[in-house]
Enzyme design. Sequence first.
Site, PDB file in Angstrom:
ATOM      1  N   HIS A  48       3.194  -1.057  -7.311  1.00 15.57           N
ATOM      2  CA  HIS A  48       2.100  -1.447  -6.424  1.00 15.57           C
ATOM      3  C   HIS A  48       0.998  -2.179  -7.177  1.00 15.57           C
ATOM      4  CE1 HIS A  48       0.172  -1.048  -2.498  1.00 15.57           C
ATOM      5  NE2 HIS A  48      -0.959  -0.805  -3.131  1.00 15.57           N
ATOM      6  N   HIS A  94      -0.163  -1.749   3.995  1.00 16.35           N
ATOM      7  CA  HIS A  94      -0.403  -0.307   3.911  1.00 16.35           C
ATOM      8  C   HIS A  94       0.763   0.393   4.614  1.00 16.35           C
ATOM      9  CE1 HIS A  94      -3.870   2.595   3.023  1.00 16.35           C
ATOM     10  NE2 HIS A  94      -3.644   1.874   1.954  1.00 16.35           N
TER      11      HIS A  94
END
Length: 737
Positions: A48, A94
């Site tokens: 990430h 998200h």
Amino acid sequence: MSKPLENIDEILSQHKLSQTDYANIQKILGREPNLVEVGIFSAMWSEHCSYKSSKKHLGGFPTEAPWVIQGPGENAGVIDIGDGYAAVFKMESHNHPSFIEPYQGAATGVGGIMRDIFTMGARPVASLNALRFGHVLESDATSAHQRYLVRGVVEGIGGYGNCMGVPTIGGEMSFDACYNGNILVNAFNLGIAKSDEIFYGKAEGVGNPVIYVGSKTGRDGLGGAVMSSDSFTEESKSLRPTVQVGDPFTEKLLLEACLELFQTEHVVGIQDMGAAGLTSSSFEMAGRSGSGMIMHLDKVPAREEGMTPYEFMLSESQERMLICAKKGSEQEIIDIFNKWELDAAVVGEVTDTGRMELFWHGEKCADIPVDPVSEEAPVLDRPTRRPRYLDAIAHVSVDDFDVVSNQEAFETLLASMEVVDKGWVYRQYDAMVQTNTVKKGGDLDASVIRVKETGRALAMSSDCNVRFCYIDPKGGAAAAVMESGRNVAMSGARPLAITDCLNYGNPENPEVMWQFAQGCLGIKEACAKLNTPVIGGNVSLYNETNGVSVFPTPSIATVGLNDDQNKVLMSSFQHEGNLLYLVGDNRSEFGGSLYMKELYDTVAGTLPDMDYDKELALWDLVIEGNKNGWLSAAKDCSSGGIAIALAKMAATSGLGCQVAVVLEHERDIFAESMSRAIIEVAPENAVVFETMAQTLTCQKIGTVGGTEFTCNNVHMPLQTLQQTYYHRFQEIIEQDI
């Protein structure tokens, strides 16, 4: 410094670090790491944060143009929009948090992307979202759960955005079984700033103070970046504590406090605390400046008792920022944030050591060189392999299936969850707050806001045909760039730049990495040809559950500029008696089409032809025709082809149409050839428009008006059409309530 770790194998497993990673950490530090340091490396080297699987393929994007002020590498990208103003925008994912906890996952996604924007000194003025869900039509547990996720995500987006006073003006939503185990929630935000008042995430000037501002730090979101860097399994439901909890009212105060601060001369740099919280913000600020930093973690405002240095560095509590300030301005900054009822504390200072030195009640608890954490993060050259399924689907044709009448096909496609109006969604969003929205959700194609300071308008659209990306990962990604830009052009605005959110499956699968690499090539090619540089973006990998990856989903958001806010072109029918034209080449192209998916439950075939020159010519025709006032409306033809484009224009306007299109095959009213649009023109402008359109294929196909929808051999009363278009979505999504 605390003692080195003993049960290192277990700790490495918990932090998703390999033995190779650990050996590299030892080499960088010149010693054994402690737990705080392991946590920092784990977060910064997670997929990430480090983009370790994707970085190899991200070079070479076109990122420059005369109007680009800031490209990739900062919190958000920036383009010049004239008269001393700039648009600041970005899109981020998200996905994992929203699947685990839909309301908070989606809400904090919105909050995070807004902080990326106002960190740059811009006031957020518009939001979009790109949402993908699994099956919702059945009565089984999977569909029921997906409907629950839809409701939760929409409520989270609306709740946060509405409380912030930022309009959510559009977006897209699609459904496919591939998202049953991994929904995608991509949030886009755009802000406006003066072009000479942009702020950057840097920490420079030895001795300058580092100030923590915003909410207190708690234990929520611990491990969020690492969690988002792994695939889901049945056990993933236990990850709920890794999802952050948002507070939009606090973020609103933070926004106003930051914008007040930006009117002073106190700020050297400022950074949002997003994924990996204090770790990523501090390392990124120091790394951009080639500096070092000392931080005293016991001075960080805490929301919970007994928190440790490890928790302070890795918490992903929301509504927090890190500021590098000019020395001597500390109290004035603290006073501003205290006035807005926010915490503010000097927690450290900038050094020239190139190291991040962390202290806990006077004792050093971590000492890490800054650059190696980012510069020596693993850059993986993962193997790639062309997916085997491509050979199996390439030769599948619409001709392989039983013929369906056009009337039956139309009724099926019109009722598709991809086609029907999402009013149930956008009615939960305040689209008119700030009073600048010209074109909003439900108005078709791009959304538009006026820039009240200049009298211009900004158009924006988020798009990705995931079926195209499945049958041709490179061409599908390029087609997403084309469609996003085309939607912006249909509003009369010139597309200027894109931001992307590259959602793919497990990078450890060579076929997924091939899809990703091809997708990047497609975006690079399309952006170069269409002169829409990439000014920022996000990569989300490991969108996989129990070995099933999502379709390649490179969401593309394009922003364009219209020089006159009073000349925004609509996408619905405007006036009885106006003429309708179809511009662009029409072929019997059904590869990856909504027609094949809805009628035959098949995603297969070959991608429709692409021609960048014809795409640009279509943009120019609409933009120039609109400038001269010769067009009444424009709508691109995409999913569902000509018939569905016309049906949407009719439903949203309350006006019927009588259309007869000359095509090679009867069902080609549903074909999905690219670079096409329906153009509405008043009779008095017909001659000049036809002259303008001579360089493109242009066919007069009918007129606007009446209470019937007619397209070749498809007929439906307008009232019936609107009933399906406006009511079906709510009936499906609310059936469990």
